[in-house]
Design an enzyme around this catalytic site. Structure first.
Site, mmCIF file in Angstrom:
data_model
loop_
_atom_site.group_PDB
_atom_site.id
_atom_site.type_symbol
_atom_site.label_atom_id
_atom_site.label_comp_id
_atom_site.label_asym_id
_atom_site.label_seq_id
_atom_site.Cartn_x
_atom_site.Cartn_y
_atom_site.Cartn_z
ATOM 1 C CG ASP A 13 -5.454 2.742 -2.061
ATOM 2 O OD1 ASP A 13 -4.459 2.835 -2.806
ATOM 3 O OD2 ASP A 13 -6.188 1.737 -2.020
ATOM 4 C CE LYS A 16 0.928 3.509 2.308
ATOM 5 N NZ LYS A 16 -0.467 3.274 1.948
ATOM 6 C CD GLN A 222 1.223 -3.340 -0.575
ATOM 7 O OE1 GLN A 222 2.057 -3.552 0.271
ATOM 8 N NE2 GLN A 222 1.486 -3.501 -1.849
#
Length: 428
Positions: A13, A16, A222
């Protein structure tokens, strides 16, 4: 021109999506190499919001986009996401999207298992319940259904029988009804004609792209601290999220990843369970959550927020071989009079400059902070480094010193163009 691999250097988070979208303008091919549709990216382009979970961010730019073999793919979700983004004006066909024919599938029984386990567990991991973990289990157990299997009904039926022989005992133990193999086979054969046009040997396409000198952007999902080996185990995802996985998860080998860009938020957030030494449960934490709009793109779960943890990011720099970072959400810190940076841990009276692997040690870690003056001036939308206020510049420079990597990109808002380029990753 070098290839570039983008990875999250915290717990995910980090923004990206925006950075990959920005870099896509300079790339020819964009590749997803691990994870599943638990990895949400929000892109804001000309005021229009795109929310992607499985599709590589390059599709919005019309760049050739590849879902690599390291990704576990929910085929129903993939078709739904293609349909949803088409409604926003981005039409996707096999000329734009390539799906690795050796990628493994997420099936409904994986979601059943994921959700039942989490509900029954006394130690919550905080999974999204989308079946990603069980799908990876079947992959390493050599019983997964792969994309290529959809083209061979006879082999597919035999593989489903073998898969259900394993899942039958698991489902019984969790109080789930038996899975219907015939129904699953029928569902997969129904969607096969919609999925197979995208399928091909992705490794072969990427090898040719590399030989042709095309610029390839590898997009991680992730964050490094959720890596199944290097993350805060067992509160991790089920795949390798570090930059090295770009080689295996795309089929390109070690020559492929190129320049590693770590995405780093100007503070720290985490979704789900697990240790978080720098977490704030006060008005500052609430400020970060509110101003930073810290809610999961696909899950809707609120993110836990805390001060910047330089110890963790320095560890990520080493593990990923990060050459430079993209520092995001600097503007969220606007208005805070004092800032803190975690520079070490006190674990039961012993000082650590890294996060040890032991679960109890991680849970016991207490942050050692360094304080800096904040700023009242707005950094939102600033597009040149010299236009930042002095304290913001000091904060950025101190982060560089503590993590051992330079800032290559600096993001000052969710908008694509509000990005300060300090070093072009594609120039190596």
């Amino acid at each position: 021109m070098a290839n570039v691999t983008v990875v999250g250097a915290q717990w995910g988070d980090e923004g990206k999506g925006k950075i990959v979208d920005w870099l896509s303008n300079r790339a020819d091919v964009v590749v997803r190499f691990q994870g599943g549709h638990n990895a949400g990216h929000t892109l804001v382009v000309d005021g229009k919001v795109y929310k992607l979970a499985l599709l590589p961010s390059g599709v919005v730019q019309g760049k050739l986009s590849v879902i690599g073999n390291g990704v576990v793919v929910d085929p129903w979700h993939l078709l739904g996401e293609i349909e949803k983004i088409a409604e926003q004006g981005v039409v996707i066909g096999p000329d734009l999207l390539v799906l690795a024919d050796n990628a493994c599938l997420i099936l409904p029984l994986h979601k059943d298992l994921d959700q039942a386990r989490e509900a029954a567990s006394t130690q919550k991991i905080g999974t999204t319940g989308r079946g990603i973990g069980p799908a990876y289990e079947d992959k390493v157990g050599r019983r997964a259904i792969r994309v290529a299997d959809l083209a061979d009904p006879e082999a597919l039926a035999a593989k489903i029988d073998r898969l259900l022989a394993h899942h039958g005992a698991l489902r019984k133990g969790l109080g789930l009804p038996d899975a219907d193999g015939a129904s699953l086979l029928a569902q997969l054969l129904e969607l096969a004609p919609k999925i197979l046009p995208y399928a091909q040997p992705a490794w072969r396409l990427l090898d040719q792209a590399y030989r042709d000198g095309r610029r390839i952007l590898f997009e991680g999902a992730q964050g490094a601290l959720l890596d199944v080996d290097h993350g805060t185990y067992p509160f991790v995802t089920s795949s390798n999220t570090v930059a090295g996985q770009a080689a295996a998860g795309s089929g390109m080998g070690p020559r492929g990843p190129g320049y590693v860009l770590g995405i780093v938020k100007a503070y720290t957030t985490r979704v789900g369970e697990g240790p978080f030494a720098a977490e704030l449960n006060d008005e500052v934490g609430q400020h970060l959550a509110t101003v930073g709009r810290e809610v999961g793109t696909n899950t809707g779960r609120g993110r836990r927020c805390g001060w910047f943890d330089a110890v963790l990011v320095r560890q990520s720099v080493a593990i990923n071989g990060i050459a430079g970072i993209a520092l995001t959400k600097l503007d969220v810190l606007d208005g805070l009079k004092t800032l803190k940076i975690c520079v070490g841990y006190d674990i039961n009276g012993k000082i650590f400059d890294y996060l040890p692997a032991g679960m109890r040690d991680q849970a016991a870690a207490r942050p050692i902070y360094e304080e800096m003056d904040g700023w009242t001036e707005s950094t939102a939308g600033v597009r040149t480094f010299r236009d930042l206020n002095a304290n913001a510049i000091k904060y950025v420079r101190r982060i560089e010193e503590l993590i051992g990597a330079p800032v290559a990109l600096l993001s000052t808002s969710p908008e694509r163009d509000d990005t300060i380029l300090m070093r072009d990753p594609f120039q190596g």
